[in-house]
Design a protein around this motif. Structure first.
Motif, PDB file in Angstrom:
ATOM      1  N   GLY A 219       0.828  -1.195   0.000  1.00 60.66           N
ATOM      2  CA  GLY A 219       0.000   0.000   0.000  1.00 60.66           C
ATOM      3  C   GLY A 219       0.860   1.240   0.000  1.00 60.66           C
ATOM      4  O   GLY A 219       2.008   1.223   0.472  1.00 60.66           O
ATOM      5  N   VAL A 220       0.321   2.329  -0.538  1.00 58.91           N
ATOM      6  CA  VAL A 220       1.015   3.611  -0.584  1.00 58.91           C
ATOM      7  C   VAL A 220       0.161   4.651   0.135  1.00 58.91           C
ATOM      8  O   VAL A 220      -1.031   4.797  -0.162  1.00 58.91           O
ATOM      9  N   LEU A 221       0.773   5.356   1.079  1.00 56.15           N
ATOM     10  CA  LEU A 221       0.101   6.434   1.793  1.00 56.15           C
ATOM     11  C   LEU A 221       0.150   7.703   0.954  1.00 56.15           C
ATOM     12  O   LEU A 221       1.206   8.090   0.463  1.00 56.15           O
ATOM     13  N   VAL A 222      -1.002   8.353   0.817  1.00 50.64           N
ATOM     14  CA  VAL A 222      -1.097   9.570   0.012  1.00 50.64           C
ATOM     15  C   VAL A 222      -1.268  10.765   0.936  1.00 50.64           C
ATOM     16  O   VAL A 222      -2.231  10.834   1.707  1.00 50.64           O
ATOM     17  N   GLY A 223      -0.348  11.708   0.857  1.00 53.28           N
ATOM     18  CA  GLY A 223      -0.484  12.911   1.655  1.00 53.28           C
ATOM     19  C   GLY A 223       0.865  13.547   1.896  1.00 53.28           C
ATOM     20  O   GLY A 223       1.907  12.876   1.846  1.00 53.28           O
ATOM     21  N   PHE A 224       0.821  14.848   2.146  1.00 50.42           N
ATOM     22  CA  PHE A 224       2.061  15.561   2.440  1.00 50.42           C
ATOM     23  C   PHE A 224       1.716  16.816   3.211  1.00 50.42           C
ATOM     24  O   PHE A 224       1.309  17.826   2.634  1.00 50.42           O
ATOM     25  N   GLY A 225       1.844  16.757   4.522  1.00 53.57           N
ATOM     26  CA  GLY A 225       1.675  17.950   5.339  1.00 53.57           C
ATOM     27  C   GLY A 225       0.275  18.514   5.360  1.00 53.57           C
ATOM     28  O   GLY A 225       0.093  19.698   5.620  1.00 53.57           O
ATOM     29  N   GLY A 226      -0.724  17.658   5.094  1.00 57.53           N
ATOM     30  CA  GLY A 226      -2.084  18.184   5.009  1.00 57.53           C
ATOM     31  C   GLY A 226      -2.938  17.962   6.228  1.00 57.53           C
ATOM     32  O   GLY A 226      -4.114  18.321   6.238  1.00 57.53           O
ATOM     33  N   GLY A 227      -2.398  17.332   7.269  1.00 57.65           N
ATOM     34  CA  GLY A 227      -3.183  17.026   8.447  1.00 57.65           C
ATOM     35  C   GLY A 227      -3.403  18.237   9.335  1.00 57.65           C
ATOM     36  O   GLY A 227      -2.800  19.302   9.153  1.00 57.65           O
ATOM     37  N   ALA A 228      -4.257  18.054  10.348  1.00 59.83           N
ATOM     38  CA  ALA A 228      -4.614  19.168  11.238  1.00 59.83           C
ATOM     39  C   ALA A 228      -3.428  19.683  12.030  1.00 59.83           C
ATOM     40  O   ALA A 228      -3.389  20.859  12.400  1.00 59.83           O
ATOM     41  N   THR A 229      -2.453  18.809  12.309  1.00 61.65           N
ATOM     42  CA  THR A 229      -1.309  19.230  13.121  1.00 61.65           C
ATOM     43  C   THR A 229      -0.146  19.747  12.289  1.00 61.65           C
ATOM     44  O   THR A 229       0.792  20.320  12.827  1.00 61.65           O
ATOM     45  N   GLY A 230      -0.173  19.509  10.981  1.00 64.98           N
ATOM     46  CA  GLY A 230       0.979  19.807  10.148  1.00 64.98           C
ATOM     47  C   GLY A 230       1.130  21.286   9.826  1.00 64.98           C
ATOM     48  O   GLY A 230       0.152  21.990   9.581  1.00 64.98           O
ATOM     49  N   THR A 231       2.367  21.748   9.830  1.00 69.64           N
ATOM     50  CA  THR A 231       2.681  23.121   9.416  1.00 69.64           C
ATOM     51  C   THR A 231       3.679  23.114   8.262  1.00 69.64           C
ATOM     52  O   THR A 231       4.400  24.083   8.052  1.00 69.64           O
TER      53      THR A 231
END
Length: 382
Positions: A219-231
């Motif tokens: 599996g491949v995780l999709v995302g880059f710095g888009g979460g609620a905690t990310g700056t």
């Protein structure tokens, strides 16, 4: 034919869309929600829901990983967090939750400094084994996560402890990391030699995702710095809106399926998926499953006690995350399966997904990826 937009004479760029920019469209057929299946399978492991808990100290403890497993999902324990650095992490978690901050969003540098100090304690291999053993004894799937930087150092301990799903997770992970100072992790060789399925990421584009799929990842995780905690966007100027990222990686999955002669790699949306509506749209865009952080941090059992933070917030030199207040909405069972007393998509996540699939006429997650979508930027009250 290029769809790029001119920013200025020197630079052009693609238009990209967030989950708030898109919506699903009902079709001519509706179904009974009870006829809808939300089940998901990766490798030999089957789950009643397509939900994976993010390996974050504020989300997953051994106990909450066990509870999520019993509720039909899979909990991933952060093997570089407080549970593998401290014999008694509850004191540390209590301190983190009680740290005073100038704002609810936690941008106070005093909070960041204390997180850095607490996460500077050494990782203890015997605690990795003990925490994973606790999950295994409960009879649920054992999943643990390391960053690429720590994988070479600790993966043998993790395998000896009986991990069944191994997650390699970072802000961004590439199949070709170049370093003149250190021998980089050779993902393709590493994954090939393992006897357990590996989920790896994040990736936020077609090409990097395709290269990760070629390593043999399940599996491949999709995302880059888009979460609620990310700056990451504010700190590094890097950001890819999730709707476009998921759709791009889903296209890579289809092309790799043809290239490999039928090998299917799961696309897992990771970041910015905090409500049931976000989950629905992520699945419609092509995700096979979603990795949930904020959504599960709101559960009463969550170790963060109403606060949420990630490993990026405690990086020793380039912190790019905050400790944020997310509050609580109820026990994990209600967050996942209801009954819901919230109208904002923070509880009964499975029920809302099932209802959306039924409303648009689909009976399983794979067919739901065919649902029609429109560009419809979010407006309050819609």
């Amino acid at each position: 034919m290029s769809n790029d937009i001119e920013i200025g004479r020197f630079k052009r760029a693609r238009q990209a869309y967030s989950l708030d920019d898109v919506a699903i469209v009902p079709s001519r057929r509706t179904r009974d929600p009870q006829d809808v299946s939300t089940s998901w399978q990766i490798d030999a492991y089957s789950f009643d829901t397509p939900f994976i808990a993010a390996p974050m100290d504020s989300v997953m403890s051994p106990d909450t990983a066990i509870e999520l497993g019993r509720q039909g999902g899979v909990g991933v324990l952060n093997l570089e967090g407080v549970w593998t650095r401290y014999e008694d992490p509850e004191k540390v978690l209590t301190e983190i939750a009680s740290l005073e901050s100038a704002t609810e969003h936690g941008t106070d540098p005093r909070v960041t400094r204390r997180l850095q100090e607490l996460l500077a304690a050494p990782i203890q291999p015997e605690l990795i084994k003990a925490r994973l053993e606790q999950i295994r004894e409960a009879g649920v799937v054992v999943a643990g996560s390391l960053t690429p930087q720590r994988t070479q150092e600790h993966y043998k301990t993790v395998l000896e402890a009986g991990v069944e799903l191994f997650v390699i997770r970072g802000t961004t992970v590439s199949a070709e990391h170049v370093s003149e100072r250190h021998e980089p992790l050779n993902l393709k060789k590493f994954i090939y030699e393992l006897d357990v399925p590996v989920i790896v990421g994040g990736a936020a584009g077609y090409t990097p995702a395709l290269h990760l799929m070629r390593t043999g990842a399940a599996g491949v995780l999709v995302g880059f710095g888009g979460g609620a905690t990310g700056t990451t966007r504010r700190a590094m100027g890097i950001h890819v809106p999730m709707a476009t990222a998921i759709a791009d990686v889903a296209a890579a999955r289809s092309d790799y399926l043809d290239e490999s002669g039928g090998r299917y790699v799961h696309v897992i949306a990771d970041g910015g998926v905090s409500t049931s509506g976000d989950i629905v749209k992520a699945m419609a865009l092509g995700a096979d499953a979603v990795m949930l952080g904020t959504a599960l941090a709101r559960a009463e059992e969550a170790p963060g006690r109403g606060w949420h933070w990630g490993m990026e917030a405690a990086h020793d030199s380039v912190p790019r995350g905050d400790r944020v207040r997310v509050g609580t909405v109820g026990p994990m069972s209600q967050v996942l399966h209801g009954p819901s007393h919230h109208t904002n998509g923070t509880s009964n996540l499975v029920g809302m997904l099932r209802k959306s699939m039924a409303t648009t006429g689909y009976v399983d997650l794979k067919s739901f990826q065919k649902v029609d979508m429109i560009l419809a930027p979010y407006q309050a009250g819609s």
